[in-house]
Every structure is written in structure tokens, then in C-alpha cells.
Design an enzyme around this catalytic site. Structure first.
Site, short mmCIF file in Angstrom:
data_model
loop_
_atom_site.label_atom_id
_atom_site.label_comp_id
_atom_site.label_asym_id
_atom_site.label_seq_id
_atom_site.Cartn_x
_atom_site.Cartn_y
_atom_site.Cartn_z
N GLY A 159 27.11 60.56 -27.21
CA GLY A 159 27.30 60.26 -25.79
C GLY A 159 27.72 58.83 -25.52
O GLY A 159 27.75 58.40 -24.36
N VAL A 168 31.10 43.51 -16.03
CA VAL A 168 31.23 42.97 -17.40
C VAL A 168 29.89 43.06 -18.11
O VAL A 168 28.91 42.45 -17.68
CB VAL A 168 31.71 41.49 -17.38
CG1 VAL A 168 31.79 40.94 -18.80
CG2 VAL A 168 33.06 41.39 -16.70
N ASP A 228 39.38 48.67 -21.74
CA ASP A 228 38.11 48.36 -21.06
C ASP A 228 37.72 46.91 -21.34
O ASP A 228 37.39 46.14 -20.44
CB ASP A 228 37.03 49.34 -21.57
CG ASP A 228 35.65 49.01 -21.04
OD1 ASP A 228 35.35 49.44 -19.91
OD2 ASP A 228 34.89 48.33 -21.74
N LYS A 230 37.53 43.33 -18.87
CA LYS A 230 36.38 42.42 -18.86
C LYS A 230 36.81 41.01 -19.25
O LYS A 230 36.34 40.02 -18.67
CB LYS A 230 35.29 42.95 -19.80
CG LYS A 230 34.69 44.26 -19.29
CD LYS A 230 33.88 44.97 -20.36
CE LYS A 230 33.32 46.30 -19.84
NZ LYS A 230 32.73 47.13 -20.89
N ARG A 260 27.70 58.92 -6.86
CA ARG A 260 26.33 59.13 -7.35
C ARG A 260 26.39 59.71 -8.76
O ARG A 260 25.95 60.82 -9.03
CB ARG A 260 25.52 60.03 -6.41
CG ARG A 260 24.03 60.04 -6.75
CD ARG A 260 23.20 60.87 -5.81
NE ARG A 260 21.83 60.93 -6.28
CZ ARG A 260 21.38 61.79 -7.19
NH1 ARG A 260 22.19 62.67 -7.75
NH2 ARG A 260 20.10 61.77 -7.57
N1 HSE Z 1 32.61 52.21 -21.84
C1 HSE Z 1 32.04 50.91 -21.81
C2 HSE Z 1 31.50 50.56 -23.20
C3 HSE Z 1 30.91 50.75 -20.85
O1 HSE Z 1 31.58 51.37 -24.12
O2 HSE Z 1 31.05 49.44 -23.34
C4 HSE Z 1 31.38 50.49 -19.46
O3 HSE Z 1 32.10 49.31 -19.39
#
Ligand code: HSE
Length: 445
Positions: A201, A146, A215, A219, A26
Site C-alpha cells: 500500500g 512537502v 512528486d 516538493k 474526505r
Molecule cells: N506519494 C508520496 C510518497 C506521498 O510516496 O512520498 C505524498 O506526497
């Protein structure tokens, strides 16, 4: 015939029957999914054909959520929640790999459909998860993995299922796009704009997965798997982040009419030996300032798909954040719930094509090479010869005087990564070359 399997038959629970949901985690996404389930329960029920009922929320610290969630819904025992007979669908929004993998496999084996936003997990273990979903005849959805709110996996799985996809190229990481866009518009350094992304943020406390390209690589693996009907994992994706991109690189790109974006590029191509292969890579890339992806600013994402019959398609929107990610999770939740009520299954990943994944050296693209060289007669000719000896053809050469040295910026024609790598090794050993400042790949339309 290839590896066609008899699908499991899911007869459905019948119109009006409640669909039980368990949410694992959560954070911002889980909280937003819960809010929608509560506020829009009437709409969701009508869209599904039966009410969505929240059976429980698994968290690591009950006290932290006690003021916002009824006590009877909160639990720290995710396994017991998943195992309940009245849970039909499990939504995983915890993150991480090992623990959610165990939970999702348990859920699938127990006949629960699963919706997850976990790109790292899907990119690493989609074969195992898909096999478990197939064996149990349930759904495994991960649209949110994604580019969050942007519906791109659904179109790849359904709308484009009859077409032949040639390439998928896009900006799939909001944090790095924010940083590169801010560097481009202000001329500031990478470190300053990373600090700004953290202050606002966008970047996580530990931004390594974003700025290191991992990351985006997860994807890319998911996109390539769906686009080419071939299992591609994050380990198959060449990955280079943006930490080495300097204000000087951005300024040089700008001067030449380009901008730098961190792109995920998945392509199908015919290799030199005539075999059809695929590749997936993530790296900073120069693109012309009038390219459709160049105008994607701030933390937005965009994905460009090229297919034989459809031509070019572009998907654009919010690729990060709690609410946009929850939007994709909710779409998947409605889809999985409809199947629970009416019967049937969503299309899974078909990996029948099993195309060979090219070694990175076989990939062809263009390059922007920025170096400092001795400013004397014959150096340019020597350097041009060196490129030619490795089979790399030059497209443009720009020179700026710099006292005793000259800054030389070369843009090549398309060449193999292995040939360009040979060029760079030789350049670094050449007496007239003082330094190779940067090598950035370049894509044009
Ligand atoms: N941290 C990723 C971004 C978001 O900055 O796009 C989650 O996939």
C-alpha cells in the site's frame, strides 16, 4: 527598495469567536482531520482562542460517506460550501490541479484562509495563489505538501527567515525510498520491489508520479521557492525517476561504499560567469553509506538543510500517509484559525530575491559511470583521454574482467552536467565501448 507591499490588515474576530471550517475532500487525510477536530475540540479551542466548527465536507459521492458523517455536513457542492458566510477557513485535500485551483482561488478571493496538502498545485501555481491570498489579506498554508508530518516549510518560512540558506537536499518521496531501500537490503530487482511497495500500500495503483520523480520534483520546487526567496515551479526542476535503476547498479554502489537514494537537491551556487544562481533537481543519487541520509530507510523522508549561520540541520520523519499528512494540515489549520481569532497573517512566500534558475547543464556534481568496454591494451588510456578532452577529471576507476570485455566503473570529480553529457555522447560513439550501462550522480558530504 524592492517589491515591498503594504500588508492587508486582518483585525481578527476576537477571543471566543467560533472559526468555521469547510473541508474539501474526505479521503484518508480529510477523514483524519475531521477525527481530530471532533476528538480534540477542547484542546484545539484552547490553543486557538475560539472553537473550530466544521461547517461542511464537500465530497463527490455523498452515499460513500453517509455512514460516518452527519448528513447535514455532507455536500457535493464545494462552491456553495466555500461561499457560506460562516466559513472562515477552507481545507483542500482533494488532489489534482485544475479543479482545486479554481476552488482555492474562489475561497481566497472570498476572504477565506486556505490550508492545502496539494503539492502539484502549489508547485505549479504558487504565484497565482500567493497573489490571491495577499490581495485578500488571508493565509495560504501548505505544510502538508512537502514530506507530510515533517515540519520543514514552517522552519524555512519562520525559524530560518533571517539566515541564508545554501542548500536543501533530501528524500522527499516515501514510495521510492521504500523501493530503493528494499533493493539495497535484498538485492532484488526494481520491478519486484515496486510490486512489493504496491502490495503493502505504499505505491499508488498508478505509481508514475512517485517512481518518475514528479512528486519529488513538485516538493523540490516548493522547497527551493522558500529557501531561496525565488519563485521556482515544477517545470524548473530537472527530474529523473528511479525506473531505470537496476539491481546491478545497487550492487555496484554497495561494493564501493555507497547507497542509491532518490534525492531532491536545491542549491545556490556561483556560476562560471560569476552570477549567483539556483538549481533544483531530482534524480537517483549515490551517497556514502555513512551519510546521514543513507540511514533513512523504508518509506521515511528526511531533509537536510544547510544555512550560513545555522550550519547543518536535518528533519526526519513520516513523509506520507493519511495521519502524518493530517498532522501537518491540522498544524496549519490551528495557525490559520489563530490568525482569524487574534488578527494578523502568517508570513507568505517572499520571492523578492528572484535569483536566476541555472540551466541544468551548468549544474556541477560527481558521476558514477558504469560501462562495458573491449578488454585490450590502450582502451583505458583512450577512455581517460576522452574524459579529459571534455574537461571531466577522473577520481577512481574500477575494472572487472568479463571474458572478452571488461566492466569499467568510473567515478569522476565534480564536473558540469553539460561536460558529462558530452562525455557520454562520445563514449557511445567509441568503438571500444560496448555499452554505457548507467550514469548515476554522486553526492558526498
Ligand atoms: N506519494 C508520496 C510518497 C506521498 O510516496 O512520498 C505524498 O506526497
Amino acid at each position: 527598495m524592492s517589491d515591498l507591499k503594504q500588508p492587508q490588515f486582518n483585525p481578527g474576530k476576537g477571543i471566543g469567536t467560533p472559526v468555521g471550517v469547510a473541508i474539501l475532500g474526505r479521503g484518508t487525510v480529510g477523514a483524519e482531520v475531521m477525527r481530530f477536530m471532533q476528538e480534540y475540540s477542547f484542546d484545539l479551542e484552547n490553543r486557538i482562542g475560539g472553537p473550530l466548527e466544521l461547517r461542511g465536507v464537500a465530497v463527490s459521492n455523498v452515499e460513500k460517506h453517509a455512514s460516518e458523517v452527519p448528513a447535514e455536513l455532507l455536500t457535493t457542492d464545494a462552491r456553495a460550501l466555500i461561499a457560506r458566510d460562516d466559513v472562515d477557513i477552507v481545507v483542500e485535500v482533494i488532489g489534482g490541479i485544475d479543479y482545486p485551483r479554481e476552488l482555492i482561488l474562489e475561497a481566497l478571493k472570498a476572504g477565506k484562509s486556505v490550508v492545502t496538502a496539494n503539492k502539484a498545485l502549489v508547485a505549479a501555481h504558487s504565484d497565482e495563489l500567493a497573489a490571491a491570498a495577499d490581495a485578500a489579506g488571508v493565509d495560504l498554508y501548505f505544510e502538508a505538501a512537502v514530506a507530510a508530518a515533517i515540519p520543514v516549510l514552517g522552519p524555512l518560512r519562520r525559524s530560518l527567515a533571517g539566515d541564508r540558506i545554501e542548500s536543501v537536499m533530501g528524500i522527499v518521496n516515501g514510495t521510492t525510498n521504500f523501493i530503493l531501500d528494499a533493493m539495497d537490503s535484498t538485492g532484488a530487482s526494481y520491478d519486484d520491489m515496486l510490486a512489493e511497495a504496491t502490495r503493502l500500500g505504499y505505491a499508488e495503483a498508478d505509481p508514475t508520479a512517485d517512481v518518475g520523480g514528479h512528486d519529488a520534483a513538485s516538493k523540490a520546487a516548493i522547497l527551493a521557492t522558500l529557501a531561496f526567496h525565488t519563485r521556482v515551479t515544477a517545470n524548473d526542476v530537472y527530474c529523473e525517476g528511479i525506473t531505470h535503476v537496476t539491481a546491478k547498479d545497487i550492487a555496484a554502489a554497495k561494493e564501493a561504499g555507497y547507497t542509491i537514494k532518490l534525492l531532491a537537491i536545491c542549491e545556490r551556487f556561483t556560476s562560471d560567469d560569476g552570477t549567483e544562481k539556483i538549481s533544483a533537481r531530482v534524480h537517483p543519487t549515490l551517497i556514502p553509506r555513512d551519510h546521514p541520509l543513507a540511514s533513512v530507510s523504508k518509506s521515511f523522508n528526511a531533509i537536510f538543510v544547510e544555512a550560513e549561520a545555522a550550519g547543518r540541520l536535518m528533519f526526519y520523519g513520516n513523509g506520507a500517509g493519511g495521519a502524518p499528512t493530517a498532522s501537518a494540515v491540522l498544524g496549519d489549520l490551528v495557525g490559520a484559525a489563530r490568525n482569524k481569532v487574534h488578527g494578523g497573517r502568517a508570513p507568505g512566500d517572499s520571492t523578492y530575491a528572484n535569483l536566476p534558475i541555472a540551466a541544468f547543464g551548468e549544474v556541477h556534481t560527481r558521476y558514477h559511470v558504469d560501462m562495458e568496454v573491449a578488454d585490450r591494451i590502450g582502451v583505458l588510456a583512450e577512455i581517460a583521454d576522452l574524459f579529459a578532452s571534455c574537461g571531466v577529471s577522473l577520481r577512481t576507476v574500477r575494472q572487472e574482467d568479463n571474458g572478452d570485455t571488461a566492466r569499467l566503473i568510473i567515478v569522476t570529480h565534480s564536473a558540469a552536467e553539460s561536460d558529462l553529457a558530452a562525455v557520454i555522447i562520445k563514449l557511445k560513439n567509441m568503438a571500444a565501448v560496448k555499452s554505457v550501462n548507467s550514469v548515476i550522480r554522486l553526492e558526498s558530504e
